[in-house]
Design a protein around this motif. Sequence first.
Motif, PDB file in Angstrom:
ATOM      1  N   ILE A  74      -2.799  -0.996  -2.788  1.00 24.40           N
ATOM      2  CA  ILE A  74      -3.865  -1.896  -2.575  1.00 24.40           C
ATOM      3  C   ILE A  74      -3.703  -3.259  -2.452  1.00 24.40           C
ATOM      4  O   ILE A  74      -4.294  -3.972  -1.624  1.00 24.40           O
ATOM      5  CB  ILE A  74      -5.008  -1.724  -3.936  1.00 24.40           C
ATOM      6  N   LYS A  75      -2.609  -3.595  -3.036  1.00 24.89           N
ATOM      7  CA  LYS A  75      -2.378  -5.177  -2.899  1.00 24.89           C
ATOM      8  C   LYS A  75      -1.550  -5.355  -1.491  1.00 24.89           C
ATOM      9  O   LYS A  75      -2.020  -6.456  -0.683  1.00 24.89           O
ATOM     10  CB  LYS A  75      -1.214  -5.426  -3.739  1.00 24.89           C
ATOM     11  N   ARG A  76      -0.794  -4.380  -0.963  1.00 24.83           N
ATOM     12  CA  ARG A  76       0.019  -4.696   0.259  1.00 24.83           C
ATOM     13  C   ARG A  76      -0.881  -4.279   1.596  1.00 24.83           C
ATOM     14  O   ARG A  76      -0.567  -4.690   2.597  1.00 24.83           O
ATOM     15  CB  ARG A  76       1.446  -4.005  -0.050  1.00 24.83           C
ATOM     16  N   ARG A  77      -1.679  -3.215   1.336  1.00 23.98           N
ATOM     17  CA  ARG A  77      -2.169  -2.629   2.452  1.00 23.98           C
ATOM     18  C   ARG A  77      -3.779  -2.395   2.046  1.00 23.98           C
ATOM     19  O   ARG A  77      -4.289  -1.270   2.242  1.00 23.98           O
ATOM     20  CB  ARG A  77      -1.872  -1.247   3.163  1.00 23.98           C
ATOM     21  N   PRO A  78      -4.685  -3.292   1.862  1.00 26.93           N
ATOM     22  CA  PRO A  78      -6.157  -2.904   1.424  1.00 26.93           C
ATOM     23  C   PRO A  78      -6.942  -2.458   2.382  1.00 26.93           C
ATOM     24  O   PRO A  78      -7.973  -2.075   2.474  1.00 26.93           O
ATOM     25  CB  PRO A  78      -6.273  -4.403   0.934  1.00 26.93           C
ATOM     26  N   SER A  79      -6.541  -2.679   3.812  1.00 31.10           N
ATOM     27  CA  SER A  79      -7.175  -2.339   4.967  1.00 31.10           C
ATOM     28  C   SER A  79      -6.650  -1.258   5.680  1.00 31.10           C
ATOM     29  O   SER A  79      -7.011  -0.954   6.848  1.00 31.10           O
ATOM     30  CB  SER A  79      -7.608  -3.565   5.914  1.00 31.10           C
ATOM     31  N   ALA A  80      -5.710  -0.301   5.056  1.00 34.17           N
ATOM     32  CA  ALA A  80      -5.199   0.663   5.768  1.00 34.17           C
ATOM     33  C   ALA A  80      -6.204   1.631   6.132  1.00 34.17           C
ATOM     34  O   ALA A  80      -7.077   2.201   5.488  1.00 34.17           O
ATOM     35  CB  ALA A  80      -4.219   1.278   4.796  1.00 34.17           C
ATOM     36  N   GLY A  81      -5.929   1.983   7.649  1.00 29.84           N
ATOM     37  CA  GLY A  81      -7.148   3.041   8.296  1.00 29.84           C
ATOM     38  C   GLY A  81      -6.524   4.274   8.077  1.00 29.84           C
ATOM     39  O   GLY A  81      -7.363   5.293   7.820  1.00 29.84           O
ATOM     40  N   ALA A  82      -5.251   4.964   8.163  1.00 27.65           N
ATOM     41  CA  ALA A  82      -4.900   6.047   8.330  1.00 27.65           C
ATOM     42  C   ALA A  82      -3.648   5.996   7.317  1.00 27.65           C
ATOM     43  O   ALA A  82      -2.683   5.532   7.323  1.00 27.65           O
ATOM     44  CB  ALA A  82      -4.405   6.385   9.673  1.00 27.65           C
ATOM     45  N   VAL A  83      -3.857   7.048   6.409  1.00 30.44           N
ATOM     46  CA  VAL A  83      -2.994   7.162   5.331  1.00 30.44           C
ATOM     47  C   VAL A  83      -2.395   8.696   4.995  1.00 30.44           C
ATOM     48  O   VAL A  83      -3.350   9.652   5.357  1.00 30.44           O
ATOM     49  CB  VAL A  83      -3.610   6.868   3.854  1.00 30.44           C
ATOM     50  N   VAL A  84      -1.380   8.979   4.622  1.00 30.03           N
ATOM     51  CA  VAL A  84      -0.782  10.159   4.533  1.00 30.03           C
ATOM     52  C   VAL A  84      -0.146  10.381   3.143  1.00 30.03           C
ATOM     53  O   VAL A  84       0.675   9.360   2.721  1.00 30.03           O
ATOM     54  CB  VAL A  84       0.148  10.926   5.615  1.00 30.03           C
ATOM     55  N   ASP A  85      -0.622  11.437   2.121  1.00 29.09           N
ATOM     56  CA  ASP A  85       0.142  11.292   0.943  1.00 29.09           C
ATOM     57  C   ASP A  85       0.925  12.485   1.084  1.00 29.09           C
ATOM     58  O   ASP A  85       0.450  13.710   1.265  1.00 29.09           O
ATOM     59  CB  ASP A  85      -1.019  11.503  -0.201  1.00 29.09           C
ATOM     60  N   VAL A  86       2.191  12.317   0.741  1.00 22.05           N
ATOM     61  CA  VAL A  86       3.151  13.599   0.877  1.00 22.05           C
ATOM     62  C   VAL A  86       3.469  14.142  -0.441  1.00 22.05           C
ATOM     63  O   VAL A  86       3.836  13.599  -1.484  1.00 22.05           O
ATOM     64  CB  VAL A  86       4.772  12.957   1.420  1.00 22.05           C
TER      65      VAL A  86
END
Length: 275
Positions: free
Chosen positions: A105-117
Amino acid sequence: MTLRTAVTKGTELLTASGTPEPRLTAELLLCHAVHCERPYLYAHPEQDLREVEWIHYGRWLHERMQGKPLQYITKTQEFYGRPFTVSPDVLIPRPETELLIETVIKRRPSAGAVVDVGTGSGAIAITLALELGASVVATDISAAALKVAASNATTLEATVRFIAADLLEPIADGTMDLVVSNPPYVSLEDRESMQREVRDWEPELALFAGVDGLDIYRRVIPEGWRVLRASGLLAIELGFGQADAVAALVRDWHNVEIAADLAGIPRVLSCEKPS
């Protein structure tokens, strides 16, 4: 038997078996049997247990005395302020993993596309979907784990796409803003020294990663590079004493940061793919 007597007897049994936090555990198991919150036990100590409540309570006390984790008995664990269903098919979410969420949240608060491995219960993927409003994909090699994760997403009203896969295999090149993972990182050599609640009950697939515990890091880091866009972020949880070894695997990445948990242990490594 009254609620007061049930707590006392449960505490005695758990103490004799060497179970940690015996009174708290007895109270939580009794609450689970009676379907109440802990303050209710103190407000109604003379209330009698119904037969079915005593039967359930007794069975769950026995299971906990045998080492079964409390969360697998109650089938729930809170993570980032939300209740997640858990089963022996998934790793129990830990409080320290919340630092992974905070880092992202601190480093990429506006991330649009995320993948959880290796999503397991879906705790990370679901939390990021709800906190960031991002488009989240979650992978796991375990079909049973994905079933638990999908159920949690439905319950918590989170939009996550779950894929049965080995790490990032089906994810297209250069399509992600963020790759996040709490991978297996326990060394096989540490098996016998682990708490029995973890060693004997939690899924081995989610725990162990080769002789040195680094096998999954060696795979997920280059795969993360492949699927991330330029300047995309990789954020991964670290096992105890692994910070230097994992940092050595990201020498070609930029802006490497390592965050420590509340105990001062290096817990999360995050870094950017060069632009």
